[in-house]
Design an enzyme around this catalytic site. Structure first.
Site, PDB file in Angstrom:
ATOM      1  N   GLY A  21       0.795  -1.220   0.000  1.00 46.97           N
ATOM      2  CA  GLY A  21       0.000   0.000   0.000  1.00 46.97           C
ATOM      3  C   GLY A  21       0.829   1.273   0.000  1.00 46.97           C
ATOM      4  O   GLY A  21       0.366   2.309  -0.464  1.00 46.97           O
ATOM      5  N   GLU A  24       7.491  -0.611  -2.123  1.00 49.82           N
ATOM      6  CA  GLU A  24       7.959  -1.876  -2.666  1.00 49.82           C
ATOM      7  C   GLU A  24       8.272  -2.849  -1.536  1.00 49.82           C
ATOM      8  O   GLU A  24       8.693  -2.462  -0.449  1.00 49.82           O
ATOM      9  CB  GLU A  24       9.217  -1.622  -3.503  1.00 49.82           C
ATOM     10  CG  GLU A  24       9.717  -2.821  -4.263  1.00 49.82           C
ATOM     11  CD  GLU A  24      10.910  -2.478  -5.131  1.00 49.82           C
ATOM     12  OE1 GLU A  24      11.070  -3.098  -6.183  1.00 49.82           O
ATOM     13  OE2 GLU A  24      11.683  -1.579  -4.734  1.00 49.82           O
ATOM     14  N   VAL A  25       8.077  -4.156  -1.809  1.00 50.03           N
ATOM     15  CA  VAL A  25       8.356  -5.189  -0.819  1.00 50.03           C
ATOM     16  C   VAL A  25       9.416  -6.126  -1.378  1.00 50.03           C
ATOM     17  O   VAL A  25       9.299  -6.622  -2.505  1.00 50.03           O
ATOM     18  CB  VAL A  25       7.083  -5.972  -0.446  1.00 50.03           C
ATOM     19  CG1 VAL A  25       7.399  -7.013   0.629  1.00 50.03           C
ATOM     20  CG2 VAL A  25       5.991  -5.033   0.038  1.00 50.03           C
ATOM     21  N   LYS A  40       9.793  -3.828   3.558  1.00 46.84           N
ATOM     22  CA  LYS A  40       8.864  -2.930   2.869  1.00 46.84           C
ATOM     23  C   LYS A  40       9.502  -1.552   2.838  1.00 46.84           C
ATOM     24  O   LYS A  40       9.779  -0.949   3.869  1.00 46.84           O
ATOM     25  CB  LYS A  40       7.521  -2.887   3.590  1.00 46.84           C
ATOM     26  CG  LYS A  40       6.494  -2.058   2.846  1.00 46.84           C
ATOM     27  CD  LYS A  40       5.123  -2.202   3.467  1.00 46.84           C
ATOM     28  CE  LYS A  40       4.110  -1.389   2.695  1.00 46.84           C
ATOM     29  NZ  LYS A  40       2.774  -1.461   3.302  1.00 46.84           N
ATOM     30  N   ASP A 134      -7.645  -1.828   3.697  1.00 48.12           N
ATOM     31  CA  ASP A 134      -7.285  -2.378   2.386  1.00 48.12           C
ATOM     32  C   ASP A 134      -7.311  -3.899   2.432  1.00 48.12           C
ATOM     33  O   ASP A 134      -6.450  -4.568   1.862  1.00 48.12           O
ATOM     34  CB  ASP A 134      -5.910  -1.874   1.942  1.00 48.12           C
ATOM     35  CG  ASP A 134      -5.702  -2.013   0.424  1.00 48.12           C
ATOM     36  OD1 ASP A 134      -6.703  -2.068  -0.310  1.00 48.12           O
ATOM     37  OD2 ASP A 134      -4.541  -2.063  -0.006  1.00 48.12           O
TER      38      ASP A 134
END
Length: 270
Positions: A21, A24-25, A40, A134
């Protein structure tokens, strides 16, 4: 290993896992504790945006306040050269709920078992004043023992700090009040949970559309096709699904505790 990914502290990035959300991971190796973790990262271009950095830091605080077997654990927060931040999180290696649903609807017993655990995780989060905002199948992953873990609290907020005006979330899963930029509370997650439960049982989204605007329009104006629920789904489960997907935030179920209790009753009757 992706040689283009620089080391962050004592974490060695291995490969990209995707985007969350707020950033980048990456999959990384914790060289001190010799384990894999998920990093993250706040995108570098956002590092100078004080509001984004504060939201990222706030996500860390939200996650640090939660301790639940069905919520991915926050291990640490690291500074990244250039002023950005990284959350060091539990790596959940299994498939996502979205990938599981792609193989077909979950059998009733499995769907209820998974839903009870997710509901329990959200109940604990809400008790701490944290609203996810989310919730969707890609944000649920299964660990090596098959336990579902709720991921990505990137849009989470403290309930008492909600302000109207911003539209954030995923079309097709966001609640009507989210889509309208209205004030939100724990009932936003109840609605998204209804979307998730419907999709687990039917294999298709509750509010589909060719593009995000069509999915938002369906959320605001259309009713989910409850006739798609399999014939073995009992009336109690049908009623819970329909009520969770009600357009009005004042409709039952009132909270995730009620959702969990009703699902637990279904599990006991199975």
């Amino acid at each position: 290993m992706d040689a283009a990914l620089p080391r962050i502290g004592h974490y060695q990035p291995l490969r990209r896992l995707g985007a969350g959300g707020m950033g980048e991971v990456l999959l990384a190796r914790d060289t001190r504790l010799e384990r894999e973790v998920a990093l993250k990262l706040l995108p570098p271009e956002f590092a100078q945006d004080a509001e984004r950095v504060e939201r990222f830091r706030r996500e860390a605080l939200h996650l640090a306040s939660l301790n639940h077997p069905n919520i991915a654990t926050l291990h640490a927060i690291e500074a990244v050269p250039g002023g950005a931040l990284a959350l060091v999180m539990e790596f959940v290696p299994g498939e996502t709920l979205a990938a599981r649903i792609e193989r077909g609807p979950l059998p009733l017993v499995e769907a209820v078992e998974v839903a009870v655990q997710i509901a329990d995780a959200l109940e604990v989060a809400h008790a701490r004043g944290v609203v996810h905002r989310d919730l969707k199948p890609p944000n649920i992953s299964f660990n090596e023992r098959g336990r579902p873990k709720v991921l990505d609290f990137g849009l989470a907020r403290r309930e008492e700090r909600e302000d109207a005006g911003s539209v954030e979330g995923t079309p097709g899963y966001m609640s009507p009040e989210q889509a309208l930029g209205a004030p939100q509370d724990h009932r936003t997650d109840v609605f998204a949970f209804g979307c998730l439960l419907y999709e687990c049982l039917t294999g298709v989204p509750a509010f589909a559309g060719a593009d995000p605007w069509a999915r938002i329009s369906a959320t605001l104006h259309a009713e989910p096709d409850l006739s798609r629920l399999p014939s073995d789904v009992p009336e109690a489960a049908r009623a819970l699904t329909a009520q969770a997907l009600a357009k009005s935030a004042d409709a039952p179920p009132a909270d995730m505790r009620e959702v969990r209790e009703r699902l637990a009753a279904l599990a006991g009757a199975a």
